[in-house]
Write an enzyme that holds these catalytic residues in place. Structure first.
Site, PDB file in Angstrom:
ATOM      1  N   VAL A 182      30.181 -30.601  72.091  1.00 41.73           N
ATOM      2  CA  VAL A 182      31.318 -31.119  72.854  1.00 41.73           C
ATOM      3  C   VAL A 182      31.790 -30.151  73.931  1.00 41.73           C
ATOM      4  CG1 VAL A 182      32.083 -32.592  70.948  1.00 41.73           C
ATOM      5  CG2 VAL A 182      33.062 -30.292  71.204  1.00 41.73           C
ATOM      6  N   TYR A 207      43.740 -22.172  67.634  1.00 40.96           N
ATOM      7  CA  TYR A 207      43.480 -23.452  66.981  1.00 40.96           C
ATOM      8  C   TYR A 207      44.747 -24.311  66.965  1.00 40.96           C
ATOM      9  CZ  TYR A 207      42.465 -26.603  63.008  1.00 40.96           C
ATOM     10  OH  TYR A 207      42.306 -27.690  62.182  1.00 40.96           O
ATOM     11  N   ASP A 223      26.924 -33.894  65.949  1.00 37.40           N
ATOM     12  CA  ASP A 223      27.324 -32.542  65.572  1.00 37.40           C
ATOM     13  C   ASP A 223      26.449 -31.560  66.337  1.00 37.40           C
ATOM     14  OD1 ASP A 223      29.054 -31.487  62.940  1.00 37.40           O
ATOM     15  OD2 ASP A 223      27.583 -30.027  63.663  1.00 37.40           O
TER      16      ASP A 223
END
Length: 265
Positions: free
Chosen positions: A67, A159, A40
């Site tokens: 990421v 999103y 994370d």
């Protein structure tokens, strides 16, 4: 009952796993015998999640992974292989969801780019780094966490576009990776009770009425689906989308309520 040996000897890396669906998925794999790397952007919370599971006797470790950064992803994958002994399962759970502006044309480029970069391109980066390791063991599996937002209109333009793109990436990568012994699938959850809904119980109560099964999801509902798709029980499944949404996208509850049969009265 949970099979405590289904993932014995498997190494599992999960992104966005400090809380919510990712954390529940880490617990599920750990309880089924896997060695798990919780990753994370929030390092302290990732470590807290991992430590809690280690305290229960599970082999779970933590690592910071952003990421949106290729070097961070590659370092995390290398760490997963080292810490777990192998990398057999990758779960892409990291995502970004920026609230929409009231008018579409007022949406900033930065918010659009951030949601796509973390939610879609982040999964791409992780798959790219992990695929050689997943293929090496001959039993590799990728499970991407999508959303019903990628299937229908539930708001959140960027999103939703990213989650729809993740569905496409799942299918194209499944086609490429099949010959290398790696399966790639997608889980698309509906509304799940996570920290994003904290303090919004009244809203969740209203939303619940839209679900044919009469409730919103729990992180464990999604974790169970992820574990199935990653397991040998799904050995002949790749490139598919498993919708875990209490019937939301299959049944128009509002319409069925509005159009009542005369005998219902």
């Amino acid at each position: 009952m949970t099979d405590t040996t289904r993932f014995a000897g498997h190494g599992v890396m999960i992104t966005g796993a400090a809380r919510g669906i990712g954390a529940a998925t880490a617990r599920r794999f750990a309880e089924e015998g896997a060695t798990v790397l919780v990753t994370d952007r929030d390092g302290p919370e990732a470590e807290e999640t991992a430590a809690r599971l280690r305290g229960e006797g599970h082999a779970v470790w933590a690592r910071v992974c952003d990421v949106s950064d290729r070097a961070s992803v590659e370092a995390a994958v290398a760490h997963a292989v080292d810490a777990c002994g192998s990398l057999d399962v990758l779960v892409n759970s990291a995502a970004s969801c920026t609230p929409d502006t009231p008018l579409f044309e007022d949406g900033p480029d930065e918010a659009w780019a951030r949601d796509l970069d973390i939610t879609l391109t982040g999964a791409y980066r992780c798959c790219r780094a992990a695929l050689p390791h997943l293929a090496a063991g001959g039993r590799g599996a990728v499970v991407n966490i999508g959303s019903v937002n990628g299937l229908q209109d539930f708001g959140n333009h960027a999103y939703s576009a990213a989650k729809a793109g993740l569905g496409s990436l799942t299918r194209t990568l499944a086609g490429h990776a099949a010959a290398r012994g790696v399966r790639v699938n997608l889980v698309t959850p509906g509304t799940v009770r996570t920290s994003a809904w904290e303090g919004r119980d009244e809203e969740l109560d209203e939303i619940r009425t839209l679900y044919p099964l009469g409730r919103v999801g729990e992180p464990e509902d999604v974790a169970a689906a992820v574990a199935f798709l990653a397991s040998r029980d799904a050995a002949w499944i790749t490139g598919t989308t498993l919708t875990v949404d209490g019937g939301l996208t299959a049944v128009n509850t509002g319409f069925r309520t509005a159009v009542r049969h005369p005998d219902d009265d």
